[in-house]
Design an enzyme around this catalytic site. Structure first.
Site, short mmCIF file in Angstrom:
data_model
loop_
_atom_site.label_atom_id
_atom_site.label_comp_id
_atom_site.label_asym_id
_atom_site.label_seq_id
_atom_site.Cartn_x
_atom_site.Cartn_y
_atom_site.Cartn_z
N ASP A 294 -32.70 -171.67 -167.03
CA ASP A 294 -34.03 -171.52 -166.45
C ASP A 294 -34.49 -172.84 -165.83
O ASP A 294 -34.09 -173.91 -166.30
CB ASP A 294 -35.00 -171.08 -167.57
CG ASP A 294 -36.27 -170.45 -167.02
OD1 ASP A 294 -36.37 -170.29 -165.79
OD2 ASP A 294 -37.16 -170.15 -167.82
N ASN B 294 -35.00 -159.63 -162.00
CA ASN B 294 -34.90 -160.56 -160.86
C ASN B 294 -34.98 -159.86 -159.49
O ASN B 294 -35.23 -160.51 -158.47
CB ASN B 294 -33.62 -161.40 -160.93
CG ASN B 294 -33.71 -162.51 -161.97
OD1 ASN B 294 -32.70 -162.96 -162.51
ND2 ASN B 294 -34.92 -162.98 -162.26
N ASN C 199 -34.56 -173.47 -162.25
CA ASN C 199 -34.04 -173.81 -160.91
C ASN C 199 -35.16 -173.94 -159.89
O ASN C 199 -35.17 -174.85 -159.06
CB ASN C 199 -33.08 -172.72 -160.42
CG ASN C 199 -31.81 -172.65 -161.24
OD1 ASN C 199 -31.54 -173.52 -162.04
ND2 ASN C 199 -31.03 -171.60 -161.02
N GLU D 292 -28.62 -169.15 -183.86
CA GLU D 292 -29.55 -170.29 -183.85
C GLU D 292 -30.06 -170.46 -182.42
O GLU D 292 -29.30 -170.28 -181.46
CB GLU D 292 -28.82 -171.57 -184.28
CG GLU D 292 -28.36 -171.56 -185.73
CD GLU D 292 -29.52 -171.60 -186.72
OE1 GLU D 292 -30.59 -172.11 -186.37
OE2 GLU D 292 -29.34 -171.10 -187.84
C1 FPP Z 1 -33.79 -169.26 -163.40
O1 FPP Z 1 -34.48 -170.19 -162.68
C2 FPP Z 1 -32.53 -168.96 -162.78
C3 FPP Z 1 -32.16 -167.78 -162.21
C4 FPP Z 1 -33.01 -166.60 -162.13
C5 FPP Z 1 -30.85 -167.61 -161.61
C6 FPP Z 1 -29.78 -168.41 -162.28
C7 FPP Z 1 -28.58 -168.30 -161.48
C8 FPP Z 1 -27.73 -169.29 -161.25
C9 FPP Z 1 -27.82 -170.67 -161.75
C10 FPP Z 1 -26.56 -168.94 -160.47
C11 FPP Z 1 -25.49 -168.45 -161.39
C12 FPP Z 1 -24.26 -168.44 -160.68
C13 FPP Z 1 -23.08 -168.12 -161.21
C14 FPP Z 1 -21.90 -168.28 -160.38
C15 FPP Z 1 -22.90 -167.64 -162.59
P1 FPP Z 1 -35.87 -169.77 -162.04
O2 FPP Z 1 -35.63 -169.44 -160.63
O3 FPP Z 1 -36.48 -168.69 -162.86
O4 FPP Z 1 -36.66 -171.10 -162.17
P2 FPP Z 1 -38.23 -171.28 -162.39
O5 FPP Z 1 -38.55 -170.64 -163.72
O6 FPP Z 1 -38.39 -172.76 -162.40
O7 FPP Z 1 -38.90 -170.62 -161.24
#
Ligand code: FPP
Length: 236
Positions: free
Chosen positions: A15, A63, A17, A202
């Site tokens: 979480d 999502n 990104n 855990e």
């Molecule tokens: C959460 O951050 C992340 C996601 C919803 C997507 C995660 C996906 C990846 C890292 C790509 C995975 C790729 C592979 C190849 C397995 P957010 O967007 O909810 O962040 P925020 O809470 O800060 O808005």
């Protein structure tokens, strides 16, 4: 660090990104691009540490509510990584398995996922489980629907329903339950992830945003896990 007890199965809710990108005045999708690089690194780190199963939450059933632009960026990343992971999996002797309801994805991605699973089937060092279009309640719903069809067709009877039987109808059939769950970015929720499987795990919550996650942070989580005494509801 040498005598660290390494959990057999580590699950991660990646979480933060979006916030990582926002802090840098970048579009949200750049956070996912960076997040993918960290996924790649974490697969290698986990395999080297001796973790046997690594599960990550890449795309939830919720999502789909995100903007068209962000969803299409995530699809592009999946498209690219189903190919790139072939190389990473081969180099690290890693088997890849996907959980979740994949048929909602574009056909070429579904094909890529199927190819990735079949090509890596014989790899033995670590199993990398990717949850895509995954929601735990949806997984349980799909599993129970199949169990009821089997009951109707005489393949299983109500008296035979054990916890093990239920587990065998879930997407994670054959995968041991996670020992440790990590969630990054300071949020402390399960967000419909592995509700059945995390019953005795855990939990470790880290303030680090996923694109900033590193081997040091993974080891820190394992160190905290080592200090905890696991309880399975038995006598203390
Ligand atoms: C959460 O951050 C992340 C996601 C919803 C997507 C995660 C996906 C990846 C890292 C790509 C995975 C790729 C592979 C190849 C397995 P957010 O967007 O909810 O962040 P925020 O809470 O800060 O808005």
């Amino acid at each position: 660090m040498d005598d660290l007890r390494i959990p057999a199965h580590v699950a991660i809710i990646m979480d933060g990104n979006g916030r990582w990108a926002k802090k840098r005045n970048l579009p949200r999708k750049m956070g996912h691009v960076e997040g993918c690089k960290v996924v790649e690194q974490t697969v290698e780190d986990a395999a080297r540490l001796g973790i046997q199963y690594l599960t990550v939450y890449a795309f939830s059933t919720e999502n789909w509510k995100r903007s068209k632009d962000e969803i299409s960026a995530l699809m592009q990343l999946f498209r690219y990584y189903t190919k790139r992971l072939l190389k990473i999996a081969a180099e690290n002797n890693v088997r890849v398995r996907m959980i979740g309801e994949r048929s909602r994805f574009p056909e070429d991605i579904v094909k890529g996922i199927n190819a990735l699973e079949s090509t890596t089937r014989g790899n033995t060092r670590m199993t990398f489980v990717i949850a895509v279009n995954y929601g735990s309640r949806d997984e349980i719903r799909r599993g129970m629907s199949r169990m009821m069809a089997d009951c109707r067709d005489g393949r299983v009877s109500p008296e035979e329903v054990t916890e093990e039987l239920i587990s065998s109808y879930l997407d994670t059939a054959g995968i041991p339950d996670p020992d440790l769950l990590i969630r990054t970015s300071g949020e402390e929720r399960l967000s419909n992830f592995l509700l059945w499987q995390l019953a005795y795990s855990e939990f470790y919550f880290s303030d680090v945003l996923w694109p900033d996650f590193s081997k040091e942070e993974l080891v820190k989580a394992i160190e905290v896990y080592n200090k905890r005494e696991r309880r399975f509801g038995d006598a203390k």
